[in-house]
Design an enzyme around this catalytic site. Structure first.
Site, PDB file in Angstrom:
ATOM      1  N   GLU A   2     -33.292 -31.373   9.220  1.00  0.00           N
ATOM      2  CA  GLU A   2     -34.706 -31.543   9.618  1.00  0.00           C
ATOM      3  C   GLU A   2     -34.958 -31.557  11.126  1.00  0.00           C
ATOM      4  O   GLU A   2     -35.663 -32.423  11.628  1.00  0.00           O
ATOM      5  CB  GLU A   2     -35.258 -32.841   8.999  1.00  0.00           C
ATOM      6  CG  GLU A   2     -35.144 -32.902   7.493  1.00  0.00           C
ATOM      7  CD  GLU A   2     -35.688 -34.195   6.887  1.00  0.00           C
ATOM      8  OE1 GLU A   2     -36.116 -35.079   7.640  1.00  0.00           O
ATOM      9  OE2 GLU A   2     -35.684 -34.300   5.644  1.00  0.00           O
ATOM     10  N   GLU A  59     -32.167 -30.462  -2.685  1.00  0.00           N
ATOM     11  CA  GLU A  59     -32.737 -31.771  -3.029  1.00  0.00           C
ATOM     12  C   GLU A  59     -33.932 -31.620  -3.968  1.00  0.00           C
ATOM     13  O   GLU A  59     -34.996 -32.198  -3.755  1.00  0.00           O
ATOM     14  CB  GLU A  59     -33.196 -32.505  -1.749  1.00  0.00           C
ATOM     15  CG  GLU A  59     -32.116 -32.622  -0.703  1.00  0.00           C
ATOM     16  CD  GLU A  59     -32.536 -33.406   0.550  1.00  0.00           C
ATOM     17  OE1 GLU A  59     -33.585 -34.057   0.535  1.00  0.00           O
ATOM     18  OE2 GLU A  59     -31.789 -33.336   1.541  1.00  0.00           O
TER      19      GLU A  59
HETATM   20  C1  XIL Z   1     -33.499 -40.265   1.044  1.00  0.00           C
HETATM   21  C2  XIL Z   1     -32.835 -41.139   0.006  1.00  0.00           C
HETATM   22  O1  XIL Z   1     -33.110 -40.607  -1.278  1.00  0.00           O
HETATM   23  C3  XIL Z   1     -33.359 -42.550   0.129  1.00  0.00           C
HETATM   24  O2  XIL Z   1     -32.624 -43.419  -0.729  1.00  0.00           O
HETATM   25  C4  XIL Z   1     -33.229 -43.043   1.552  1.00  0.00           C
HETATM   26  O3  XIL Z   1     -33.852 -44.311   1.662  1.00  0.00           O
HETATM   27  C5  XIL Z   1     -33.856 -42.078   2.533  1.00  0.00           C
HETATM   28  O4  XIL Z   1     -33.309 -40.796   2.331  1.00  0.00           O
HETATM   29  N1  XIL Z   1     -34.526 -35.630   2.826  1.00  0.00           N
HETATM   30  C6  XIL Z   1     -33.167 -35.842   2.902  1.00  0.00           C
HETATM   31  C7  XIL Z   1     -32.549 -36.934   2.129  1.00  0.00           C
HETATM   32  O5  XIL Z   1     -32.463 -35.032   3.517  1.00  0.00           O
HETATM   33  O6  XIL Z   1     -31.413 -37.462   2.763  1.00  0.00           O
HETATM   34  C8  XIL Z   1     -33.529 -38.032   1.844  1.00  0.00           C
HETATM   35  O7  XIL Z   1     -32.912 -38.993   1.012  1.00  0.00           O
HETATM   36  C9  XIL Z   1     -34.794 -37.479   1.232  1.00  0.00           C
HETATM   37  C10 XIL Z   1     -35.454 -36.509   2.168  1.00  0.00           C
END
Ligand code: XIL
Length: 390
Positions: free
Chosen positions: A195, A299
């Site tokens: 990101e 994701e």
């Molecule tokens: C999120 C997790 O799911 C949560 O448990 C944590 O509190 C924050 O991170 N993008 C990403 C992931 O790359 O690492 C994130 O995961 C969600 C958004």
């Protein structure tokens, strides 16, 4: 239904796999056991699940449908927790790749200057090795996972950069050590940086401030120096949905390629909504595949209540969510050349465990709170089988 539950109970009690050789049997596919055995969270979506139009009896496991890896997220704690049998069973049945939800992020691992805590990551890697799974490493550098000590670091920029270089090299080298029987590392890939784009412009982060606008290329170079083989990914959200951001990422990647900065793949996070994006979804997958790099849907989840306009998962919303999962699976399968398919990773199991659950106001995942398969799962199965949404 009763038979299904009894089978599930027996299977769990005997600690045997639910798979056997007597052919497709819907009773074996959904692994939801007794609802009171492993349900810390939630609402009871239970009852006669076959009569519930929000659920369905799956007949295919995700990983058996496709030739690329299917993944989901884990934590070291859940992999070893005795109350998580059902989670591990669904994991083993449906997936062959895992990503640490949080345990392999910088804030978890880099606990002090040149001081590392890799123990949770190591547990995950050991579990993967024992169970024949691939690990996708996530994420070496992310502005939302900076350890406190580093955030308040008051040394010079040069010292800061050295700390990051050491962290990248030590961590990548450490996780390259555990190999499978063919001599390949269990950690096959890393999201090197997560990101860095904020819409079409470079995000203001601590790393950018201290290391300069080209910090991402340094991170990739260090990771490659630590391990010649591991696949190196750039990962971001809204690559589908925000064409301006996507263009910036594609330009960055071309720049890397022109300057011999090592990059192997792009992770499209795919946090979708039930009705967004639409046409930009296939277009984005096509354009990212056009870079020639590996493509990872890294994701995947689908919010069903983005506008906060429903108080429960309605039938209509569930069906729209089902369609959106189907599109994601379909377009990935159809539009990404096989040699570039790094896989699809779902961001969670039960709705109640999703980072988007919002206290019960959203239901973004494939399983309800009792691990029953939602019709969203049916959509994904159809898409992976090459069926387009009508
Ligand atoms: C999120 C997790 O799911 C949560 O448990 C944590 O509190 C924050 O991170 N993008 C990403 C992931 O790359 O690492 C994130 O995961 C969600 C958004």
């Amino acid at each position: 239904m009763k038979v299904r539950k009894i089978i599930a109970i027996l299977a769990i009690a005997a600690l045997v796999s639910c798979e056997d050789d007597d052919g497709p049997d819907t009773s074996r596919i959904i692994v939801g056991g007794p609802t009171d055995s492993v349900d810390p969270g939630g609402e009871t979506g239970g009852g006669e699940t076959t009569d519930d139009p929000l659920l369905y009896n799956a007949t295919e496991y995700l990983k058996d449908i496709v030739n690329f890896p299917m993944g989901n997220i884990v934590s070291a704690a859940k992999l070893s927790n005795s109350s998580q049998d059902e989670f591990r069973e669904v994991l083993g049945n449906e997936y062959n790749s895992i990503t640490a939800e949080n345990d392999m992020k910088m804030a978890s691992m880099y606990v002090g200057p040149d001081d590392y805590n890799w123990s949770d990551g190591d547990e995950i890697v050991d579990y993967a090795k024992a169970n024949g799974l691939r690990v996708h490493g996530h994420a070496l550098v992310w502005h939302s996972s900076i350890p406190g000590w580093l955030n308040s670091f008051d040394g010079t920029d040069e010292e800061f950069e050295t700390l990051i270089e050491n962290y990248i090299k030590e961590t990548v080298a450490h996780f390259a050590e555990v190999k499978d029987d063919n001599g390949n590392s269990i950690v096959a890939s890393w999201d090197v940086v997560n990101e860095i784009w904020d819409g079409p412009v470079l995000r203001g982060t601590l790393f950018r401030e201290k290391m300069g606008d080209d910090y991402a290329s340094k991170l990739f170079t260090w990771a490659r120096e630590a391990d010649a083989d591991v696949k190196l990914f750039y990962n971001d959200y809204n690559i589908a949905g925000e064409p301006g951001k996507r263009n910036s990422i594609i330009n960055m990647v071309s720049d890397f390629q022109a300057n011999n900065v090592p990059i192997d793949g792009i992770g499209m996070q795919m946090h979708l909504n039930h009705n967004w994006p639409t046409d930009d979804l296939p277009l984005s997958i096509e354009q990212i595949a056009g870079t020639g790099l590996l493509v990872h849907i890294s994701e995947l989840d689908v919010k069903a209540n983005y506008g906060d306009d429903v108080t429960e998962l309605t039938q209509e919303r569930a069906e729209e969510q089902e369609d959106q999962y189907q599109r994601a699976g379909y377009y990935y399968t159809e539009l990404v050349p096989e040699a570039q398919q790094h896989g699809i990773t779902i961001w969670g199991f039960r709705d109640s465990e999703s980072w988007l659950y919002d206290g019960g106001n959203d239901w973004p995942l494939l399983y309800d709170n009792e691990f029953n398969t939602k019709i969203a799962h049916r959509g994904l199965v159809a898409g992976l089988n090459g069926e387009a949404v009508e």
